[in-house]
Scaffold this motif. Sequence first.
Motif, mmCIF file in Angstrom:
data_model
loop_
_atom_site.group_PDB
_atom_site.id
_atom_site.type_symbol
_atom_site.label_atom_id
_atom_site.label_comp_id
_atom_site.label_asym_id
_atom_site.label_seq_id
_atom_site.Cartn_x
_atom_site.Cartn_y
_atom_site.Cartn_z
ATOM 1 N N LYS A 1 0.813 -1.212 0.000
ATOM 2 C CA LYS A 1 0.000 0.000 0.000
ATOM 3 C C LYS A 1 0.850 1.266 0.000
ATOM 4 N N SER A 2 2.088 1.173 -0.438
ATOM 5 C CA SER A 2 2.972 2.337 -0.460
ATOM 6 C C SER A 2 2.451 3.389 -1.433
ATOM 7 N N LYS A 3 2.616 4.650 -1.073
ATOM 8 C CA LYS A 3 2.129 5.773 -1.856
ATOM 9 C C LYS A 3 3.220 6.837 -1.993
ATOM 10 N N ASN B 1 7.640 4.856 -5.053
ATOM 11 C CA ASN B 1 8.821 4.755 -5.902
ATOM 12 C C ASN B 1 9.931 3.973 -5.216
ATOM 13 N N HIS B 2 10.137 4.280 -3.950
ATOM 14 C CA HIS B 2 11.240 3.658 -3.209
ATOM 15 C C HIS B 2 11.021 2.164 -3.026
ATOM 16 N N HIS B 3 9.793 1.747 -2.779
ATOM 17 C CA HIS B 3 9.542 0.321 -2.607
ATOM 18 C C HIS B 3 9.672 -0.439 -3.927
ATOM 19 N N LYS B 4 9.451 0.251 -5.037
ATOM 20 C CA LYS B 4 9.663 -0.363 -6.344
ATOM 21 C C LYS B 4 11.145 -0.448 -6.679
ATOM 22 N N ARG B 5 11.902 0.600 -6.304
ATOM 23 C CA ARG B 5 13.317 0.685 -6.668
ATOM 24 C C ARG B 5 14.154 0.973 -5.415
ATOM 25 N N PRO B 6 14.254 0.012 -4.514
ATOM 26 C CA PRO B 6 14.935 0.261 -3.237
ATOM 27 C C PRO B 6 16.435 0.527 -3.361
ATOM 28 N N ASN B 7 17.038 0.221 -4.507
ATOM 29 C CA ASN B 7 18.465 0.480 -4.692
ATOM 30 C C ASN B 7 18.761 1.875 -5.226
ATOM 31 N N HIS B 8 17.757 2.578 -5.696
ATOM 32 C CA HIS B 8 17.956 3.872 -6.335
ATOM 33 C C HIS B 8 18.130 4.974 -5.299
ATOM 34 N N SER B 9 19.178 5.750 -5.438
ATOM 35 C CA SER B 9 19.407 6.867 -4.521
ATOM 36 C C SER B 9 18.512 8.051 -4.836
ATOM 37 N N ASN B 10 17.918 8.081 -6.019
ATOM 38 C CA ASN B 10 16.947 9.118 -6.372
ATOM 39 C C ASN B 10 15.555 8.551 -6.139
ATOM 40 N N PHE B 11 14.848 9.081 -5.148
ATOM 41 C CA PHE B 11 13.525 8.563 -4.814
ATOM 42 C C PHE B 11 12.446 9.043 -5.787
ATOM 43 N N ALA B 12 12.735 10.061 -6.569
ATOM 44 C CA ALA B 12 11.798 10.509 -7.585
ATOM 45 C C ALA B 12 11.891 9.577 -8.791
ATOM 46 N N ALA B 13 10.757 9.396 -9.490
ATOM 47 C CA ALA B 13 10.741 8.498 -10.648
ATOM 48 C C ALA B 13 10.159 9.153 -11.894
ATOM 49 N N LYS B 14 9.286 10.122 -11.746
ATOM 50 C CA LYS B 14 8.654 10.786 -12.874
ATOM 51 C C LYS B 14 9.231 12.191 -13.046
ATOM 52 N N TRP B 15 9.019 12.772 -14.221
ATOM 53 C CA TRP B 15 9.597 14.070 -14.535
ATOM 54 C C TRP B 15 9.100 15.173 -13.600
ATOM 55 N N TYR B 16 7.903 15.028 -13.075
ATOM 56 C CA TYR B 16 7.311 16.057 -12.221
ATOM 57 C C TYR B 16 7.619 15.836 -10.740
ATOM 58 N N GLU B 17 8.393 14.813 -10.413
ATOM 59 C CA GLU B 17 8.765 14.540 -9.019
ATOM 60 C C GLU B 17 10.183 15.027 -8.751
ATOM 61 N N PHE B 18 10.425 15.451 -7.524
ATOM 62 C CA PHE B 18 11.751 15.975 -7.170
ATOM 63 C C PHE B 18 12.155 15.519 -5.779
ATOM 64 N N ASP B 19 13.292 14.862 -5.713
ATOM 65 C CA ASP B 19 13.890 14.409 -4.453
ATOM 66 C C ASP B 19 15.053 15.344 -4.144
ATOM 67 N N PRO B 20 14.926 16.260 -3.190
ATOM 68 C CA PRO B 20 15.968 17.277 -2.966
ATOM 69 C C PRO B 20 17.288 16.739 -2.437
ATOM 70 N N VAL B 21 17.304 15.523 -1.906
ATOM 71 C CA VAL B 21 18.561 14.970 -1.377
ATOM 72 C C VAL B 21 19.433 14.407 -2.499
#
Length: 245
Positions: free
Chosen positions: A185-187, A204-224
């Motif tokens: 049920k991750s959102k 996004n993170h539960h789908k791609r737990p190895n990715h250091s960028n938690f954003a996945a779409k062009w309109y998403e932004f992970d500031p870290v």
Amino acid sequence: MIILIFFLAHWFLSLFFQTFYLHRYASHKMYSTHIIYERIFHALTFICQGSSFLNPRAYAIMHREHHAYSDTEKDPHSPHFFTDVFQMMWRTAQSYKLYEKRLKEPDAQFRGNYPEWHLVDYWGSTYGSRIFFILAYTAFYIAFATHWWMFLLLPIHFVMGPLHGAIVNWCGHKYGYSNFDNGDKSKNSIPLDFLMLGELFQNNHHKRPNHSNFAAKWYEFDPVYPVMKMMHWMRIIKLRKPIMG
């Protein structure tokens, strides 16, 4: 103004080291770094989290369990088994204490490959350390607060680390949208997650737990993530090449 700056600095510095060091490094090893830098990050996590310092070993074990058992009865902090966030926080704290005090050993798949600094980890979890920081925060407010309502912010300083975790675990598995079907049920709570520094991209993170960028779409932004890219460029850390999937 001074109190507001202090509050925001504590909020974001505590949260930064929670996501950058405890989550992305201790739990997932999204990057490697020299032991000297690891010690610096460890010490800064202790200083910035202060009275709510979270032991990296205990944090990593619980987070790995969370991924393995996401939103099932074995998940240490799924919001779907509690009537409110306070019950979830209480149960999470009980599970955390067992690993922090080494009263329970994790399953083999969750052990190892997390940073430990026994002196800091022990002292940071003592009542003496937590009381010291609480008194320091209180003294700062007494010295600089200009209105009575500012003191209402003090309890947030005291429990900053667990509060951040509660927001992420509760909101990130109840509210928002999904880019991927992860079988849980991750959102993703919001597309521009500045307040929680990318931690609310849970789907996004539960789908791609190895990715250091938690954003996945062009309109998403992970500031870290840009900070980590800069640190990689400066050779402070070396970002791990994610396993695609």
